[in-house]
Motif scaffolding. Structure first.
Motif, short mmCIF file in Angstrom:
data_model
loop_
_atom_site.label_atom_id
_atom_site.label_comp_id
_atom_site.label_asym_id
_atom_site.label_seq_id
_atom_site.Cartn_x
_atom_site.Cartn_y
_atom_site.Cartn_z
N ILE B 163 0.84 -1.21 0.00
CA ILE B 163 0.00 0.00 0.00
C ILE B 163 0.88 1.25 0.00
N THR B 164 1.91 1.24 0.84
CA THR B 164 2.81 2.39 0.89
C THR B 164 3.38 2.69 -0.49
N THR B 165 3.90 1.64 -1.12
CA THR B 165 4.53 1.82 -2.43
C THR B 165 3.52 2.30 -3.46
N ALA B 166 2.34 1.66 -3.47
CA ALA B 166 1.33 2.02 -4.47
C ALA B 166 0.88 3.46 -4.29
N VAL B 167 0.59 3.84 -3.04
CA VAL B 167 0.10 5.20 -2.80
C VAL B 167 1.15 6.23 -3.20
N LEU B 168 2.38 5.98 -2.80
CA LEU B 168 3.43 6.94 -3.11
C LEU B 168 3.71 7.01 -4.61
N THR B 169 3.59 5.87 -5.28
CA THR B 169 3.78 5.90 -6.73
C THR B 169 2.72 6.78 -7.39
N VAL B 170 1.48 6.58 -6.95
CA VAL B 170 0.40 7.39 -7.52
C VAL B 170 0.62 8.88 -7.22
N LEU B 171 1.01 9.18 -5.99
CA LEU B 171 1.27 10.58 -5.64
C LEU B 171 2.42 11.15 -6.47
N ALA B 172 3.45 10.33 -6.64
CA ALA B 172 4.60 10.81 -7.42
C ALA B 172 4.19 11.07 -8.87
N CYS B 173 3.34 10.21 -9.41
CA CYS B 173 2.86 10.43 -10.78
C CYS B 173 2.06 11.73 -10.85
#
Lengths: 251, 313, 298
Positions: B163-173
């Motif tokens: 979840i951490t990775t997915a959320v941060l990836t989306v935010l980074a995008c």
């Protein structure tokens, strides 16, 4: 008379031992339209390149609106209000015509710290469309520039120089690469919109019909020096100009 | 507007977010692969960002390894385990490196940029390989991270990390999309197409390139940090030329049209790699290189936008 | 004083080695506009082929002197074969394409060749010290020095001069120089540009392979040597100016002495010394000491 907008004093440019320009002293006054004539290698483009900071003068000084801009850079002179078009059009070939002028508008914002906000704003789109309309380019708005005919590319190149309402616009052979019978039409299309912004214009030109028709003042270059400078009708009948410059062109 | 319009990017990113929710239905090993691929995908995105300005970075792994080692060293050597602090540190160190290298390299274009970026990343690789206190080629292990004092236990840890990775990836995008719609992001294309014109319009092409380099560095640092957290291990391979080559490869194939394309592209590459490693364990470089060559030779005008936008009108 | 002598000698020998590797890189770029990342792999192949060939040679118990002839033959044959395969098989189909795309192509080649080397020779180390030991030591300024190292210096000088002669005096070399100056006009004048490219690439490759062959007796031939070399060669050509042959020579001298100085005075900075020099040069001359002047664009 009002103060000149651009003054060059004894500008000189040497490349090694070759003198490309020397003793170029010239004043441009607000609102003027000035033609620069001369054969190839006479120093016309060298002059424009020095004024816009692409080349550093070997000697002499350039003042724009009273400020010394000798040895400046293209970016700084552009930010100060000098823009130019090019003999070989300098455009963004993979973008559409509208994208090109939008890009120009965004680029002009860099000097004013405008790089961080959203770039494609409504006012900017409107400005871009307005520029295309002024220069009669709206029918090409969504065409990729690389595929356009030479004349339209040159027209766009000139339109991009007019973005951001600069005070001085230098056109380097605006009609080169345009077929003979379209040259006057081309100038008709761009001169009025350029003047409409109140800019002072200087253009380099080989065609004396165009010079006569569009420039009230003409400066003749010969071997890196100014041979004559004055009202167009006087300069074009000057004996030396006829012999060295105009004769040279048609020879 | 065609290539320069990223205003619809939030839609793409919403699609990515939807796909990432589907990650919960994947088998564990594949979801973990997806998770690490998201980390690498951010680096590929960074490479793609620079490509828009005509800069091909063959050493983007440099920022990836910096982000990873920042997390690793703080967690394993300094005892800081809070995930937020660690990831901020990862982004910060990569950003600082991006600023320094950006100042040095933003004046270069084309092969010079490619060559110097590759050289710098290889120097760092050489240093890490020789650094015995950092485990040399083996790297070192990293303890589990904590969330504001809470340590997820073994049963929930995979979910929490994912979840951490997915959320941060989306935010980074999303942040990247914001950058792409700004003046600095838009002008990248002008840098690639005609710098003379750009300068004559009063903009600094060097500044535009510099910003792209720094943004890419920050993204890659975050990617490195997420990778370190996910795998609990870092080693110099993160800045190996093969790793960086993979990023370039994905960025090129994914194109410059959307932020999510390099991220998804990198997942596909990792998937292929997983099977390739089963099939031929010591030939990954050869497979990657051969596919690159095949694409260049066989699809000369297809996906290779690179050549297209360089051909001056 | 001895330290000074050692620095001078080591710097010279290191510069010679760097020149052998970097000159091929810069020649290929200057003529073909291809930055050949696979150059490092060519070097590695040279080292491995040499190690294998000498291994067989010595196991047959043949006299040591002829080992050097074998090294020469190996370098030429391996260089020609590898160069022609890569040029004919891949590059020939891509001439005229974008420079950055070509970097990708040679990068892909580099990845493939690295693994190919591992598949053929495995990951173990090869040692063939016999040629290195063959000539023994000579005393210079009270310092015993390997004659072999001095011979490499001589070889680099001879090959550098030969290359220069070839470019200046031979018909093919002059055509090559013409292609460097202007590809289109050369083609219009009837120069077979493809043949010039093929020749250049073969010569550049031979230089890299020679570098590997003469180095093999000095080192443990292991995976990864190609990569080390390519980063150093990058530094050399960046210092000298990409595409310039005198630049490669000067760059090699700069880098060689930088390394020798740091090895003897501050060994912990060995790796940094060359890059520090590179950084300083770039700060003063962004495209290297002998950078080609870029023409007026507008």
């Amino acid at each position: 008379m009002t103060d000149p907008i651009l003054v060059t004093e004894n500008l000189e440019k040497r490349f090694g031992g070759v003198v490309a320009a020397s003793e170029i002293s010239l004043s441009l006054y607000p609102g003027e339209t000035v033609a620069v004539i001369g054969s190839n290698g006479a120093g016309k483009t060298t002059f424009v390149n020095m004024v816009t900071g692409y080349l550093k003068p070997s000697a002499g000084a350039i003042r724009f609106r009273g400020r010394d801009i000798t040895g400046s850079t293209p970016r700084k002179t552009a930010q100060a209000g000098i823009r130019r078009s090019f003999q070989i059009s300098q455009i963004f070939p993979q973008l559409t015509v509208l994208e090109n002028v939008m890009m120009a508008d965004i680029a002009a914002a860099d000097g004013k710290g405008g790089l961080w906000g959203a770039a494609l704003t409504k006012p900017r789109m409107d400005r871009g469309r307005a520029v295309l309309e002024r220069f009669g380019l709206e029918s090409h708005a969504d065409t990729e520039v690389g595929t356009l005919p030479q004349g339209v590319k040159k027209q766009l190149d000139i339109a991009m120089a007019a973005i951001d309402d600069p005070a001085l616009i230098l056109l380097d052979e605006p009609t080169s690469g345009v077929s003979v019978d379209e040259k006057i039409e081309m100038m008709d299309r761009v001169i009025d919109p350029l003047k409409g912004g109140g800019a002072t214009l200087l253009f380099i030109e080989h065609d004396m019909d165009i010079v006569t028709r569009f420039a009230e003042r003409t400066v003749a270059f010969y071997e890196g020096r100014i041979l004559a400078d004055g009202p167009t009708d006087e300069v074009l009948v000057d004996k030396e100009v006829k012999r060295y410059v105009i004769g040279g062109v048609h020879a | 507007m065609m290539k320069t319009d990223f205003r619809r990017e939030p839609l793409h990113i919403a699609i990515l977010a939807g796909l990432l929710i589907l990650g919960f239905f994947l088998p564990d090993w594949m979801r973990f692969l997806l998770q690490t691929a998201l980390a690498g995908g951010l680096v590929a995105l960074g490479v793609a960002l620079q490509m828009r300005a005509g800069l091909v970075n063959f050493g983007q792994g440099l920022y990836y390894v910096l982000g990873g080692y920042a997390v690793g060293m703080l967690a394993a050597k300094a005892g800081i385990t809070d995930v937020f602090l660690l990831l901020i540190a990862a982004i910060a160190i990569a950003t600082v490196a991006g600023v320094v290298l950006g100042l040095l390299l933003s004046r270069y274009r084309e092969i010079f940029y490619a060559m110097l970026s590759l050289a710098v990343s290889m120097i760092l690789y050489g240093l890490l390989v020789k650094a015995a206190w950092l485990g040399s080629t083996d790297g070192f292990n990293i303890p589990a991270v904590t969330y504001l004092g809470w340590t997820p236990d073994r049963t929930v840890r995979p979910d929490v990390y994912y979840i951490t990775t997915a959320v941060l990836t989306v935010l980074a995008c999303l942040a990247t999309a914001r950058y792409l719609t700004s003046g600095a992001g838009m002008l990248c294309e002008a840098v690639a197409e005609n710098e003379i014109r750009l300068e004559y319009l009063g903009a600094s092409s060097r500044k535009v390139a510099f910003i792209a380099i720094v943004v890419a560095a920050a993204l890659s640092g975050l990617g490195g940090g997420l990778f370190a957290m996910s795998t609990g291990h870092v080693d110099p391979l993160m800045t190996n030329w093969t790793t960086s080559g993979g990023f370039v490869f994905v960025a090129l194939l994914a194109g410059r049209g959307s932020t999510i394309a390099p991220v998804i592209g990198f997942f596909l590459l990792e998937l292929v790699r997983t099977y390739a490693l089963d099939f031929a364990p010591n030939a990954w470089q050869m497979i990657l290189g051969s596919v690159m060559l095949a694409v260049i030779l066989l699809l000369p005008n297809g996906l290779w936008s690179l050549t297209e936008w360089r051909r001056k009108a | 004083m001895q330290k000074f002598t050692a620095i001078m000698l080591d710097g010279m020998s290191y510069a010679a080695w760097l020149f052998l590797v970097a000159v091929g890189l810069t020649l290929i770029y200057g003529v073909m506009r291809i930055l050949n990342i696979a150059h490092g792999a060519f070097y590695a192949i040279g080292a491995y082929v040499c190690a294998s060939a000498l291994g067989v040679y010595y196991s047959l118990g043949l006299p040591g002197v002829f080992a050097f002839a074998l090294m020469g033959v190996v370098a030429l044959v391996a260089g020609l074969i590898v160069g022609l395969i890569v040029e004919r098989g891949v590059l020939r189909n891509l001439y005229g394409r974008d420079e950055v795309l070509m970097v990708l192509v040679t990068y892909a080649l580099f990845l493939i060749l690295e693994d190919a080397v591992k598949l053929i020779w495995g990951v173990k180390s090869y040692f063939v010290y016999q040629p290195y030991a063959h000539f023994g030591f000579i005393e210079i300024g009270g310092l015993p020095y390997q004659v072999y190292d001095l011979l490499i210096v001589a070889l680099a000088v001879v090959m550098g001069i030969a290359l220069w002669f070839w470019l200046e005096r031979s018909r093919m070399g002059r055509m090559t120089t013409a292609v460097v100056a202007d590809r289109e006009i050369s083609a219009a004048m009837g120069i077979n540009v493809k043949r010039v490219f093929a020749t250049t690439f073969a010569i550049g490759t031979i230089f890299a392979v020679v570098g590997g062959v003469v180095t093999a007796p000095k080192i443990a031939v292991t995976p990864g040597i190609g990569v080390e070399v390519i980063i150093l060669a990058f530094a050399v050509v960046v210092i000298g100016g990409l595409g310039s042959i005198p630049g490669a020579a000067i760059g090699a001298v700069f880098a060689g002495y930088a390394r020798a100085l740091s090895v003897h005075l501050a060994p912990e900075f060995e790796l940094f010394a060359i890059y520090a020099v590179m950084a300083v040069v770039l700060a003063i001359r962004p495209h290297g000491l002998f950078a080609r002047a870029s023409g007026r664009k507008i």
